[in-house]
Design a protein around this motif. Structure first.
Motif, PDB file in Angstrom:
ATOM      1  N   ALA A  11       1.414  -1.165  -0.057  1.00  0.00           N
ATOM      2  CA  ALA A  11       0.559   0.147   0.185  1.00  0.00           C
ATOM      3  C   ALA A  11       0.453   1.400   0.523  1.00  0.00           C
ATOM      4  O   ALA A  11       1.100   2.173   0.936  1.00  0.00           O
ATOM      5  N   LEU A  12       1.633   1.124  -0.443  1.00  0.00           N
ATOM      6  CA  LEU A  12       2.565   2.664  -1.223  1.00  0.00           C
ATOM      7  C   LEU A  12       2.267   3.790  -1.484  1.00  0.00           C
ATOM      8  O   LEU A  12       2.765   4.736  -1.127  1.00  0.00           O
ATOM      9  N   ASP A  13       1.284   3.253  -1.900  1.00  0.00           N
ATOM     10  CA  ASP A  13       0.398   4.081  -2.884  1.00  0.00           C
ATOM     11  C   ASP A  13      -0.588   5.220  -1.456  1.00  0.00           C
ATOM     12  O   ASP A  13      -0.840   6.064  -1.961  1.00  0.00           O
ATOM     13  N   ALA A  14      -0.605   4.439  -0.668  1.00  0.00           N
ATOM     14  CA  ALA A  14      -1.393   5.345   0.192  1.00  0.00           C
ATOM     15  C   ALA A  14      -0.215   5.937   1.269  1.00  0.00           C
ATOM     16  O   ALA A  14      -1.345   6.376   2.225  1.00  0.00           O
ATOM     17  N   LEU A  15       0.619   5.662   1.026  1.00  0.00           N
ATOM     18  CA  LEU A  15       1.861   6.248   2.282  1.00  0.00           C
ATOM     19  C   LEU A  15       1.107   8.039   2.449  1.00  0.00           C
ATOM     20  O   LEU A  15       1.084   8.278   0.756  1.00  0.00           O
ATOM     21  N   PRO A  16       0.524   8.842   3.176  1.00  0.00           N
ATOM     22  CA  PRO A  16       0.292  10.545   2.762  1.00  0.00           C
ATOM     23  C   PRO A  16       1.337  10.911   2.764  1.00  0.00           C
ATOM     24  O   PRO A  16       2.689  10.679   2.997  1.00  0.00           O
ATOM     25  N   ALA A  17       2.122  12.519   2.399  1.00  0.00           N
ATOM     26  CA  ALA A  17       3.237  12.834   2.545  1.00  0.00           C
ATOM     27  C   ALA A  17       4.063  12.830   3.226  1.00  0.00           C
ATOM     28  O   ALA A  17       4.981  13.142   3.041  1.00  0.00           O
ATOM     29  N   GLN A  18       4.136  12.830   4.900  1.00  0.00           N
ATOM     30  CA  GLN A  18       3.984  13.613   5.904  1.00  0.00           C
ATOM     31  C   GLN A  18       3.208  11.687   6.532  1.00  0.00           C
ATOM     32  O   GLN A  18       2.204  12.119   6.910  1.00  0.00           O
ATOM     33  N   VAL A  19       4.071  10.761   7.476  1.00  0.00           N
ATOM     34  CA  VAL A  19       4.338   9.926   8.186  1.00  0.00           C
ATOM     35  C   VAL A  19       4.227  10.332   9.719  1.00  0.00           C
ATOM     36  O   VAL A  19       5.229  11.135  10.061  1.00  0.00           O
ATOM     37  N   THR A  20       3.138  10.442  10.304  1.00  0.00           N
ATOM     38  CA  THR A  20       3.005  10.138  11.522  1.00  0.00           C
ATOM     39  C   THR A  20       3.271   9.033  12.335  1.00  0.00           C
ATOM     40  O   THR A  20       2.590   8.233  12.469  1.00  0.00           O
ATOM     41  N   PRO A  21       4.246   8.670  12.978  1.00  0.00           N
ATOM     42  CA  PRO A  21       4.562   7.649  13.903  1.00  0.00           C
ATOM     43  C   PRO A  21       3.762   7.363  15.000  1.00  0.00           C
ATOM     44  O   PRO A  21       3.236   8.152  15.546  1.00  0.00           O
ATOM     45  N   ARG A  22       2.658   6.281  14.421  1.00  0.00           N
ATOM     46  CA  ARG A  22       2.515   5.873  16.030  1.00  0.00           C
ATOM     47  C   ARG A  22       3.286   4.576  16.930  1.00  0.00           C
ATOM     48  O   ARG A  22       3.772   4.130  16.342  1.00  0.00           O
ATOM     49  N   PHE A  23       2.940   4.085  18.282  1.00  0.00           N
ATOM     50  CA  PHE A  23       4.036   3.666  19.069  1.00  0.00           C
ATOM     51  C   PHE A  23       2.946   2.287  19.560  1.00  0.00           C
ATOM     52  O   PHE A  23       1.731   2.261  19.965  1.00  0.00           O
ATOM     53  N   GLY A  24       3.104   1.511  19.789  1.00  0.00           N
ATOM     54  CA  GLY A  24       2.982   0.070  20.850  1.00  0.00           C
ATOM     55  C   GLY A  24       4.323  -0.766  20.971  1.00  0.00           C
ATOM     56  O   GLY A  24       5.072  -0.347  20.825  1.00  0.00           O
ATOM     57  N   LEU A  25       3.640  -1.735  21.889  1.00  0.00           N
ATOM     58  CA  LEU A  25       4.103  -2.973  22.204  1.00  0.00           C
ATOM     59  C   LEU A  25       3.193  -4.252  21.712  1.00  0.00           C
ATOM     60  O   LEU A  25       2.516  -4.721  21.710  1.00  0.00           O
ATOM     61  N   VAL A  26       4.493  -5.377  21.956  1.00  0.00           N
ATOM     62  CA  VAL A  26       4.445  -6.243  21.036  1.00  0.00           C
ATOM     63  C   VAL A  26       3.518  -7.210  22.672  1.00  0.00           C
ATOM     64  O   VAL A  26       4.500  -6.800  23.484  1.00  0.00           O
ATOM     65  N   VAL A  27       2.795  -7.579  22.038  1.00  0.00           N
ATOM     66  CA  VAL A  27       2.034  -8.305  23.104  1.00  0.00           C
ATOM     67  C   VAL A  27       2.058 -10.316  22.756  1.00  0.00           C
ATOM     68  O   VAL A  27       2.513 -10.672  24.409  1.00  0.00           O
ATOM     69  N   ARG A  28       2.435 -10.161  22.076  1.00  0.00           N
ATOM     70  CA  ARG A  28       2.901 -12.153  22.266  1.00  0.00           C
ATOM     71  C   ARG A  28       4.198 -12.832  20.798  1.00  0.00           C
ATOM     72  O   ARG A  28       4.660 -11.533  19.810  1.00  0.00           O
ATOM     73  N   ARG A  29       5.230 -13.492  20.840  1.00  0.00           N
ATOM     74  CA  ARG A  29       6.050 -13.773  20.210  1.00  0.00           C
ATOM     75  C   ARG A  29       5.803 -13.755  18.995  1.00  0.00           C
ATOM     76  O   ARG A  29       4.374 -14.229  18.399  1.00  0.00           O
ATOM     77  N   ALA A  30       6.721 -12.898  17.904  1.00  0.00           N
ATOM     78  CA  ALA A  30       5.617 -12.729  16.654  1.00  0.00           C
ATOM     79  C   ALA A  30       6.533 -13.100  15.954  1.00  0.00           C
ATOM     80  O   ALA A  30       7.625 -12.011  15.913  1.00  0.00           O
ATOM     81  N   ASP A  31       6.673 -13.165  14.309  1.00  0.00           N
ATOM     82  CA  ASP A  31       7.411 -13.151  12.954  1.00  0.00           C
ATOM     83  C   ASP A  31       7.880 -11.840  12.806  1.00  0.00           C
ATOM     84  O   ASP A  31       6.207 -10.743  12.217  1.00  0.00           O
ATOM     85  N   LEU A  32       8.658 -11.119  11.900  1.00  0.00           N
ATOM     86  CA  LEU A  32       9.199 -10.009  11.739  1.00  0.00           C
ATOM     87  C   LEU A  32       9.018 -10.658   9.433  1.00  0.00           C
ATOM     88  O   LEU A  32       9.670 -11.071  10.086  1.00  0.00           O
ATOM     89  N   ARG A  33       8.297 -10.679   8.433  1.00  0.00           N
ATOM     90  CA  ARG A  33       7.995 -10.908   7.445  1.00  0.00           C
ATOM     91  C   ARG A  33       8.896  -9.722   6.845  1.00  0.00           C
ATOM     92  O   ARG A  33       8.481  -7.716   6.888  1.00  0.00           O
ATOM     93  N   ALA A  34       9.098  -9.849   5.674  1.00  0.00           N
ATOM     94  CA  ALA A  34       9.468  -8.918   5.228  1.00  0.00           C
ATOM     95  C   ALA A  34       8.533  -8.823   3.496  1.00  0.00           C
ATOM     96  O   ALA A  34       8.095  -7.346   3.275  1.00  0.00           O
ATOM     97  N   PHE A  35       7.712  -9.167   3.663  1.00  0.00           N
ATOM     98  CA  PHE A  35       6.302  -8.711   2.903  1.00  0.00           C
ATOM     99  C   PHE A  35       4.864  -9.100   3.624  1.00  0.00           C
ATOM    100  O   PHE A  35       5.491  -9.890   5.057  1.00  0.00           O
ATOM    101  N   PRO A  36       4.358  -7.909   4.028  1.00  0.00           N
ATOM    102  CA  PRO A  36       3.136  -8.746   4.574  1.00  0.00           C
ATOM    103  C   PRO A  36       2.387 -10.209   4.598  1.00  0.00           C
ATOM    104  O   PRO A  36       1.225 -10.063   3.829  1.00  0.00           O
ATOM    105  N   THR A  37       2.526 -11.057   4.905  1.00  0.00           N
ATOM    106  CA  THR A  37       1.992 -12.271   4.368  1.00  0.00           C
ATOM    107  C   THR A  37       2.679 -13.514   5.452  1.00  0.00           C
ATOM    108  O   THR A  37       3.915 -13.067   5.399  1.00  0.00           O
ATOM    109  N   ALA A  38       2.158 -14.114   5.967  1.00  0.00           N
ATOM    110  CA  ALA A  38       2.386 -15.875   6.582  1.00  0.00           C
ATOM    111  C   ALA A  38       3.179 -16.704   5.427  1.00  0.00           C
ATOM    112  O   ALA A  38       3.701 -17.473   5.910  1.00  0.00           O
ATOM    113  N   THR A  39       2.679 -16.835   4.266  1.00  0.00           N
ATOM    114  CA  THR A  39       3.321 -17.690   2.764  1.00  0.00           C
ATOM    115  C   THR A  39       4.744 -17.893   3.388  1.00  0.00           C
ATOM    116  O   THR A  39       5.800 -16.854   3.464  1.00  0.00           O
ATOM    117  N   ARG A  40       5.300 -19.054   3.709  1.00  0.00           N
ATOM    118  CA  ARG A  40       6.685 -19.832   3.495  1.00  0.00           C
ATOM    119  C   ARG A  40       7.296 -19.860   1.517  1.00  0.00           C
ATOM    120  O   ARG A  40       6.710 -19.782   0.827  1.00  0.00           O
TER     121      ARG A  40
END
Length: 469
Positions: A134-163
């Protein structure tokens, strides 16, 4: 950072001055005779215990760096190493092109064929994954939001769980798997996937995609406050620790915490029931919780008294490094922290994190970090000089070859031995043939018999040693 370059003309005496390690201790005849069925050359039964290696050291419990020195080391790491990020220090607005560049740096369409368990990845599949950014949906200026991870979770190169794999016959190395984040990790959220199921986040050591269900969004001050409380909290000193299962509070039930993770203490009346259990026989900690709307809150959880945790990080000693490393012995290798496990660089990172020391995430960054005491191994260094370098290496020294890191644990009859998390290694059998050992886990091996490819010695591929001193 001190870089030591050792030229071809280096002398043996110079190495002794540089390293100053304990003398090598030979294996006794009894230990030598206590062989095992291991395919590892030279391996004897006792080598699979931490005590074997600790007992061979002079002053194994001597403190290498005290609390103040470790704090200074971590400050230097955050200041000097470009791979260490500061998610809570991001500006209030980021230019669109900056965020897009970060996303595209990790979400790259590969130039070679890729496969799933069902067959080749088609161009249409990649088009869909790229569109999900969704790069086309990025606004001209991005406002970061902040959060905490709640469970161990994978970091992925693309937004998909497909191996996704490089070869159809190699399904252990998922090329979209980048890392994992653990409960309590602060992140800055910069983008959501097209369907909102994934978030592009910045953590202290990585930028990538995480499933949105594993992140609770709150105010920056809330997130920073939790991180500050965790800095003085309970430390996981085992390979993992899990909160007590409780049907009364499923959001904090059976939460897995990894070695070196710190979580705040929660102050409760231990005489009163917590989630249906009197908490007097454990430690009550505070964990982040994600509400149905994705909002951040906090809840108490119970770590059982039997959990391998401590009230502070462990003293940084050589014995501590060995004990911590051996808590993973035999664990399955997991590329990018896959399989609920870890890979070679994650392995050494978590060992050092349990004594309070921050390391970069990947071997490519660890091997060249300017914040560590690096010993560069030039391509023109002879094999004899490389071997002597390893013979003088001390416990905890990290040995790098391209794409891999090993941690020195000692020496036996002049042979350097390491512990590492590896997919496998090759050696020569009694007849001289090269044999591939699919180790796929945390193992103890000597260095010199290891081969890279059909006949190249791993010793010849060493690029550097890194020391935390």
């Amino acid at each position: 950072m001190r870089v030591i370059r050792l030229p071809c003309a280096m002398h043996r005496w110079a190495l002794a001055v540089l390293f100053g390690c304990a003398a090598l201790v030979p294996v006794s005849g009894a230990a030598r005779a206590s062989t095992s069925d291991s395919p590892i050359p030279g391996f004897v039964t006792g080598m699979q215990t931490a005590a074997f290696w600790i007992d061979r050291l002079d002053a194994p419990d001597a403190v290498v760096l005290d609390t103040a020195a470790i704090a200074a080391q971590n400050t230097r790491m955050r200041r000097e190493d470009a791979s260490i990020l500061a998610p809570l220090a991001l500006p209030a607005r980021l230019e669109r092109h900056t965020v897009a560049d970060w996303i595209e740096a990790i979400s790259k369409r590969p130039s070679t064929p890729r496969f799933t368990a069902r067959g080749p990845v088609s161009p249409a599949m990649f088009d869909a994954w790229v569109d999900a950014l969704a790069l086309d949906a990025l606004p001209a200026q991005v406002t970061p939001r902040f959060g905490l991870v709640v469970r161990r979770a994978d970091l992925r190169a693309f937004p998909t769980a497909t191996r996704v794999f490089s070869r159809p016959d190699d399904i252990d190395i998922d090329r979209f798997q980048e890392d994992a984040l653990f409960p309590g990790t602060p992140v800055a959220v910069l983008q959501a996937s097209r369907d909102g199921a994934w978030l592009f986040v910045v953590s202290e050591r990585y930028r990538a995609w995480i499933e949105s269900t594993h992140v609770a969004i709150g105010g920056k001050s809330e997130v920073a406050g939790y991180a500050a409380r965790a800095a003085d909290g309970v430390v996981v000193t085992g390979a993992t620790a899990r909160t007590v299962f409780t049907p009364q509070a499923p959001e904090v039930s059976d939460v897995q915490l990894e070695m070196g993770v710190r979580v705040p203490r929660a102050h409760v009346d231990v005489a009163r029931a917590l989630h249906g259990q009197v908490p007097a026989f454990g430690r009550v900690v505070e964990l982040p919780v994600r509400g149905r709307d994705g909002a951040l809150s906090f809840a108490p959880a119970l770590l059982p008294a039997a959990a391998d945790v401590a009230d502070d990080v462990l003293p940084y000693t050589r014995a501590a490094l060995i004990r911590q490393a051996f808590k993973f012995l035999g664990e399955r290798y997991g590329w990018g922290h896959a399989y609920n496990a870890r890979d070679c660089s994650g392995f050494v990172s978590e060992i050092y994190r349990s004594v309070g020391i921050l390391l970069p995430r990947n071997t490519s960054a660890q091997a060249v970090s300017p914040a560590l005491n690096r010993i560069e191994v030039g391509a023109d260094m002879s094999r004899a000089q490389r071997l002597q370098l390893l013979r003088q290496a001390d416990v905890g020294d990290m040995v790098f070859i391209p794409g891999h890191v090993m941690m020195v644990i000692g020496h036996v009859d002049g042979e350097p031995w390491v512990i590492h998390d590896t997919a496998g290694m090759s050696v020569r059998d009694a007849g001289g043939a090269v044999v591939r050992l699919p180790l796929n886990g945390v193992v103890v091996t000597p260095v010199t018999p290891m081969l890279s490819g059909a006949d190249g010695a791993t010793l010849d591929r060493i690029t550097s040693l890194q020391r935390v001193r």
